[in-house]
Design an enzyme around this catalytic site. Structure first.
Site, PDB file in Angstrom:
ATOM      1  N   CYS A   2      43.008   3.325  61.363  1.00  0.00           N
ATOM      2  CA  CYS A   2      44.375   2.846  61.430  1.00  0.00           C
ATOM      3  C   CYS A   2      44.719   2.137  60.133  1.00  0.00           C
ATOM      4  O   CYS A   2      44.075   2.327  59.115  1.00  0.00           O
ATOM      5  CB  CYS A   2      44.536   1.901  62.621  1.00  0.00           C
ATOM      6  N   LEU A  50      46.139   5.103  64.776  1.00  0.00           N
ATOM      7  CA  LEU A  50      45.739   6.502  64.922  1.00  0.00           C
ATOM      8  C   LEU A  50      44.757   6.532  66.088  1.00  0.00           C
ATOM      9  O   LEU A  50      43.658   5.974  66.006  1.00  0.00           O
ATOM     10  CB  LEU A  50      45.075   7.019  63.648  1.00  0.00           C
ATOM     11  N   ASN A  75      40.800  -1.824  61.521  1.00  0.00           N
ATOM     12  CA  ASN A  75      40.814  -0.471  60.961  1.00  0.00           C
ATOM     13  C   ASN A  75      39.374   0.013  60.836  1.00  0.00           C
ATOM     14  O   ASN A  75      38.561  -0.630  60.170  1.00  0.00           O
ATOM     15  CB  ASN A  75      41.490  -0.485  59.582  1.00  0.00           C
ATOM     16  N   ASP A 100      36.577   0.804  70.907  1.00  0.00           N
ATOM     17  CA  ASP A 100      35.505   0.161  70.149  1.00  0.00           C
ATOM     18  C   ASP A 100      35.986  -1.132  69.501  1.00  0.00           C
ATOM     19  O   ASP A 100      35.212  -2.081  69.326  1.00  0.00           O
ATOM     20  CB  ASP A 100      34.968   1.112  69.081  1.00  0.00           C
ATOM     21  N   VAL A 284      37.293  24.064  50.557  1.00  0.00           N
ATOM     22  CA  VAL A 284      38.362  24.215  49.576  1.00  0.00           C
ATOM     23  C   VAL A 284      37.806  24.850  48.312  1.00  0.00           C
ATOM     24  O   VAL A 284      36.652  24.614  47.936  1.00  0.00           O
ATOM     25  CB  VAL A 284      39.019  22.849  49.260  1.00  0.00           C
TER      26      VAL A 284
END
Length: 613
Positions: A2, A50, A75, A100, A284
């Protein structure tokens, strides 16, 4: 994963809620799922979520303890949260969610700042103690998650958060460039100082916490990495690595949303993928450049071998140059590691399929994977000569024009503290000073950045000294910062199982010869990986995320684009631009490869245009 931001009491802000919401919206990419805030007469906190674990509203933040006397914004991820939760419930704590993050606030209630010693994970967080009027802020031991703070405000008020760009939305913040940051950046390719490119804005170092109370700020270390080798057989350590890395991958896969893996052709991501066995991997490469600039063939082959669905994105020069301003916006500070570009596109691809990815960052630093750590056969032979002979030769050659021979002889007569500054060395320090105008050329010296770190590893062997320097500077300043910023730009959580407390506890015991043996890097890790990977993958040399910049800069379109930037008015503020143009012309003509110097200067100017232009 987050993002959060906060500030202390300030006379410059008339509407605290409106201001914190503006600041939060600037980092909405870090948490698009929900928002929340807290404000009293001393502290205001904002949060963007998130959703990863416990997708219900019970996991929303700010989060409170039982009597709402402590407030948390967090975060990251705590991988041992289930064990900590059981401990804390046994101590009488009541939980309101399955997240968590809640173990952090109850753990702080129970253990105070010692909760930091119990956490296994990646994090930055802030806890406001309403009764004690104390703000407790901390960052994980590796620096996986960012944390910035400043008092460079109109009234001296305190500000902190996950990204610097959020500060600019406060009327209290004074946005100015830090004159001292540019010179070391030209050599290191990233912001190597504690003070960022924004004057008065600092990074909280990894493994540190801070206490803010009554307008007083106190910062302390709670963890130091120490390589202390313990003798045992190579077979013993190979077995331990297999067990420990496998357990870490299992701990890092816990999620209530879909999990995938980044996959190149190298051992680090391949080993993680083989242990994780996700449903999808992501790779990629670059259009028109096969082989070294496109490892997607190897990634596809391993995915097929493991029965995993592989998704690839192939990008071209136009896309990279077009997105570079966006990439530098998300980085907050100029970052000229070319691999940030493919990582941005890789994260964009993965975010269409999953919310969490596991990646291989950190293996090189803790297990000894970089080519710099291993001396060439020629250097080993040369160093057989007495140091008393090599030293004066080094000093004489240092006064001569640089070429392959003089560079070899210079390094051959230097101590590791003189020759190694980390995995990037773009502009020579003298060249950086020459190309800059005042006051930017008077920034800190390279040795003023590296010497304090080397002093902490003074008694170690050369390989360990280099690893320690990379752990303290390169890893948090470059590798982990771009991993966080490029993944979060697309609301994607990136996890790094090698950078785990248990894995590190094992890696720091490895004797140096099991890390680098003179012929191979990451020796013990490669042998451990053979249990899961074919030898072709376990023994493949490191490539990283190579980018064909040197070829692009010789094409007319991109040469003109860069030259126009070098001749701009704001470039003339910082640089002797005729010197930059000379580098560009020599490179285009094929006389010298100046690609990294050109790119590093160009990236800074792009970043400056985004934030100050």
């Amino acid at each position: 994963m987050c993002g959060f931001v906060g500030f202390s009491e300030t006379s410059a802000v008339a509407d605290r809620i409106a201001t914190i919401r503006d600041m939060m919206n600037t980092i909405v990419h870090r948490g698009p799922d929900s928002e929340g805030w807290y404000s009293d007469d001393q502290i205001t906190l904002g949060f963007r979520r998130l959703k990863i674990i416990d997708l219900s509203d019970s996991g929303s933040q700010p989060m409170y303890n039982e009597d709402r006397t402590k407030v948390l914004v967090f975060n990251g991820e705590i991988y041992n949260y289930k064990q900590l939760r059981e401990e804390l419930i046994a101590c009488g704590h009541r939980f309101g969610s399955e997240t968590d993050s809640e173990v952090v606030i109850h753990g702080y209630e129970q253990y105070g700042i010692d909760i930091l010693q119990r956490l296994r994970g990646m994090f930055s967080f802030a806890i406001w103690d309403v009764r004690e009027k104390t703000l407790f802020i901390a960052r994980d031991i590796f620096g996986i998650k960012p944390l910035y703070y400043t008092r460079h405000t109109t009234d001296g008020s305190f500000m902190f958060g996950s990204e610097i760009k959020a500060f600019a939305k406060s009327p209290a913040f004074i946005k100015e460039i830090n004159d001292r940051a540019l010179k070391p950046y030209l050599t290191f390719q990233y912001s190597a100082l504690d003070e960022t490119f924004f004057r008065g804005v600092y990074k909280l170092p990894p493994g540190h916490y801070m206490l803010y109370r009554e307008k007083t700020l106190e910062i302390k270390s709670y963890h130091e990495h120490r390589f202390q080798s313990e003798e045992d057989s190579l077979e013993h350590y190979v077995g331990r690595i297999r067990e420990t890395v496998s357990e870490s991958v299992q701990a890092h896969r816990v999620s209530d949303v879909k999990v995938g893996a980044f996959l190149s052709g190298g051992i680090d991501s391949s080993y993680i993928t083989a242990l994780l066995k996700p449903h999808k991997t992501f790779s990629v490469g670059f259009k028109d450049y096969e082989g070294i600039f496109n490892e997607t063939v190897h990634a596809k082959a391993l995915s097929d071998m493991l029965g995993i669905e592989n998704h690839r994105v192939i990008i071209d020069a136009d896309e990279c140059f077009d997105r570079l301003p966006t990439i530098q916006y998300h980085m907050d500070e100029p970052q000229s590691n070319p691999s940030a570009v493919p990582l941005y596109f890789l994260s964009e691809l993965a975010s269409r399929h999953v919310t969490v990815v596991l990646s291989g960052e950190g293996a090189d630093e803790i297990f000894g994977g970089y080519a710099w750590y291993s001396k060439t056969p020629a250097m080993r032979k040369y160093e057989a000569l007495p140091y008393a002979l090599r030293r004066p030769v080094s000093r004489i050659c240092g006064l001569l024009p640089a070429n392959r021979l003089t560079s070899f002889l210079v390094k051959g007569g230097q101590k590791v503290e003189e020759r190694f500054i980390g995995q990037a060395h773009v502009f020579d320090e003298r060249d950086a000073a020459a190309v800059l105008k005042e006051p930017y050329r008077s920034g800190p010296t390279v040795r003023s950045v590296t010497d304090p770190v080397y002093a902490q590893a003074a008694d170690e062997d050369d390989v360990t000294k280099m690893q320690y320097l990379d752990m303290k500077l390169w890893l948090p300043g470059d590798i982990l910062l771009k991993a966080d910023k490029m993944s979060m730009a697309h609301s994607l959580e990136l996890r790094v199982p090698y950078l785990d407390k248990r894995v590190m506890a094992l890696a720091q015991k490895l004797p140096a010869r099991y890390r680098v043996d003179g012929q191979q890097t990451k020796l013990a890790l490669r042998k451990a990986a053979l249990a899961e990977l074919p030898a072709e993958w376990a023994n493949r040399e490191k490539v990283g995320f190579p980018v064909p910049i040197r070829f692009w800069l010789r094409q007319e379109k991109y040469y003109r684009l860069v030259r126009e930037m070098f001749e701009s008015e704001w470039a003339k503020r910082f640089f002797h631009t005729e010197m930059l143009v000379r580098l560009l012309d020599e490179h285009r003509a094929g006389k010298r490869n100046h690609a990294r110097q050109i790119w590093t200067a160009y990236v800074f100017l792009v970043w400056y245009g985004v934030y100050f232009g």
